[in-house]
Write an enzyme that holds these catalytic residues in place. Structure first.
Site, PDB file in Angstrom:
ATOM      1  CG  HIS A 178      -9.403  -3.040   8.466  1.00  0.00           C
ATOM      2  ND1 HIS A 178      -8.505  -3.565   9.376  1.00  0.00           N
ATOM      3  CD2 HIS A 178     -10.453  -3.891   8.432  1.00  0.00           C
ATOM      4  CE1 HIS A 178      -8.996  -4.687   9.869  1.00  0.00           C
ATOM      5  NE2 HIS A 178     -10.179  -4.908   9.314  1.00  0.00           N
ATOM      6  CD  GLU A 226      -5.862  -3.758   1.363  1.00  0.00           C
ATOM      7  OE1 GLU A 226      -4.953  -3.127   1.923  1.00  0.00           O
ATOM      8  OE2 GLU A 226      -6.130  -4.941   1.644  1.00  0.00           O
ATOM      9  CG  ASN A 237      -2.207  -0.800   0.908  1.00  0.00           C
ATOM     10  OD1 ASN A 237      -3.026  -0.379   0.098  1.00  0.00           O
ATOM     11  ND2 ASN A 237      -2.336  -1.968   1.523  1.00  0.00           N
ATOM     12  CG  MET A 242       0.455  -5.050  10.950  1.00  0.00           C
ATOM     13  SD  MET A 242      -1.195  -4.668  10.327  1.00  0.00           S
ATOM     14  CE  MET A 242      -2.008  -6.201  10.666  1.00  0.00           C
ATOM     15  NE  ARG A 243       3.312  -2.241  18.491  1.00  0.00           N
ATOM     16  CZ  ARG A 243       3.454  -3.217  19.376  1.00  0.00           C
ATOM     17  NH1 ARG A 243       3.604  -4.466  18.973  1.00  0.00           N
ATOM     18  NH2 ARG A 243       3.434  -2.968  20.660  1.00  0.00           N
ATOM     19  NE  ARG A 300      -1.029  -0.294  23.415  1.00  0.00           N
ATOM     20  CZ  ARG A 300      -0.815  -1.268  22.519  1.00  0.00           C
ATOM     21  NH1 ARG A 300      -0.339  -0.987  21.332  1.00  0.00           N
ATOM     22  NH2 ARG A 300      -1.083  -2.524  22.819  1.00  0.00           N
ATOM     23  CG  ASP A 316      -9.141  -2.331  12.659  1.00  0.00           C
ATOM     24  OD1 ASP A 316      -8.299  -1.561  12.174  1.00  0.00           O
ATOM     25  OD2 ASP A 316      -8.903  -3.509  12.971  1.00  0.00           O
TER      26      ASP A 316
HETATM   27  C1  GAR Z   1      -2.987  -4.635   3.980  1.00  0.00           C
HETATM   28  O1  GAR Z   1      -3.898  -5.595   3.501  1.00  0.00           O
HETATM   29  C2  GAR Z   1      -3.668  -3.691   4.944  1.00  0.00           C
HETATM   30  O2  GAR Z   1      -5.006  -3.424   4.594  1.00  0.00           O
HETATM   31  C3  GAR Z   1      -3.602  -4.481   6.230  1.00  0.00           C
HETATM   32  O3  GAR Z   1      -2.326  -5.054   6.228  1.00  0.00           O
HETATM   33  C4  GAR Z   1      -1.924  -5.293   4.879  1.00  0.00           C
HETATM   34  C5  GAR Z   1      -0.569  -4.655   4.692  1.00  0.00           C
HETATM   35  O4  GAR Z   1      -0.080  -4.957   3.429  1.00  0.00           O
HETATM   36  N1  GAR Z   1      -3.810  -3.634   7.367  1.00  0.00           N
HETATM   37  C6  GAR Z   1      -4.438  -4.038   8.467  1.00  0.00           C
HETATM   38  O5  GAR Z   1      -4.840  -5.166   8.635  1.00  0.00           O
HETATM   39  C7  GAR Z   1      -4.611  -2.968   9.527  1.00  0.00           C
HETATM   40  N2  GAR Z   1      -5.597  -3.334  10.478  1.00  0.00           N
HETATM   41  P1  GAR Z   1       1.008  -4.015   2.758  1.00  0.00           P
HETATM   42  O6  GAR Z   1       2.155  -3.924   3.775  1.00  0.00           O
HETATM   43  O7  GAR Z   1       1.434  -4.777   1.536  1.00  0.00           O
HETATM   44  O8  GAR Z   1       0.393  -2.689   2.478  1.00  0.00           O
END
Ligand code: GAR
Length: 212
Positions: A105, A170, A14, A86-87, A61, A141
């Site tokens: 998401h 995405e 992304n 992812m935090r 945190r 989320d």
């Molecule tokens: C993506 O699918 C994004 O939507 C998800 O992690 C992936 C990252 O992929 N995000 C979440 O789940 C956040 N809650 P990428 O590193 O290739 O963008």
């Protein structure tokens, strides 16, 4: 020109879509909470400044989040885009970037917040799945929705095939959302709703499986 900082934790596809898009804002930096995130090399190859704030090096945190905010703010961004970051972020961090922090998401929120969204959608037998870009609030989320893309769930789908179909979308909707934000076409109002200055309403009905 407005500036954005992108936060990643891993692959960075992304982030790459945002870097490739001709956005009406500059990407000032890419920041990761993991030194081994493959996305960092992609950003460096494009000449984008990178920084690492490893969550494991902080006691809790709040101290991680303050170090992260300090690193981000050194680039003086107008907006911060979470791209596979992812935090879970603390209330203090979220409020510091109120109306300026967005996330992508891999589900049609409010369905399937959290992890393993594709396998949960397959397990439930839903026929339409997708992805969402939203403002980040303390409700993980579930912040105000900016844009969503829906895809069909096909009979033979595996978690991988469904994830790939969603990921393609995405990569379309995230650059659009950031472009709207950077050109002041959207804002988060006092009631926590997303206001569009001039929304081009379009689209079509997705019926899945299709009608005969
Ligand atoms: C993506 O699918 C994004 O939507 C998800 O992690 C992936 C990252 O992929 N995000 C979440 O789940 C956040 N809650 P990428 O590193 O290739 O963008």
């Amino acid at each position: 020109m407005k500036k954005a900082v992108i936060l990643i934790s891993g692959r960075g596809s992304n982030m790459q879509a945002l870097l490739k898009a001709k956005l009406p804002c500059a990407i000032a930096a890419v920041v990761s909470n993991r030194a081994d995130a493959p996305g960092l090399d992609i950003a460096k190859a494009r000449g984008i400044p990178t920084a690492v704030v490893e969550h494991g090096s902080y006691a809790d945190r709040d101290s991680f989040d303050s170090a992260l905010a300090k690193t981000i703010d050194a680039f003086n961004p107008d907006f911060v885009a979470l791209a596979g970051f992812m935090r879970i972020l603390s209330a203090g961090f979220v409020s510091h970037y109120h109306g300026r922090l967005i996330n992508i998401h891999p589900s049609l929120l409010p369905a399937y917040g959290g992890l393993n969204t594709h396998s949960r959608a397959l397990h439930d037998g839903v026929k339409i799945h997708g992805c969402t870009v939203h403002f980040v609030t303390t409700d993980v989320d579930h912040g105000p929705i900016i844009i969503q893309a829906a895809v069909p769930v096909l009979q033979d789908d595996t978690e991988q095939s469904l994830a790939a179909r969603v990921l393609r979308e995405e990569h379309h909707i995230y650059p659009q959302a950031l472009a709207w934000l950077c050109t002041s076409q959207i804002e988060l109002n006092a009631q926590g709703k997303v206001l569009f200055q001039h929304q081009k309403q379009s689209g079509f009905t997705l019926v899945s499986p299709g009608l005969e």
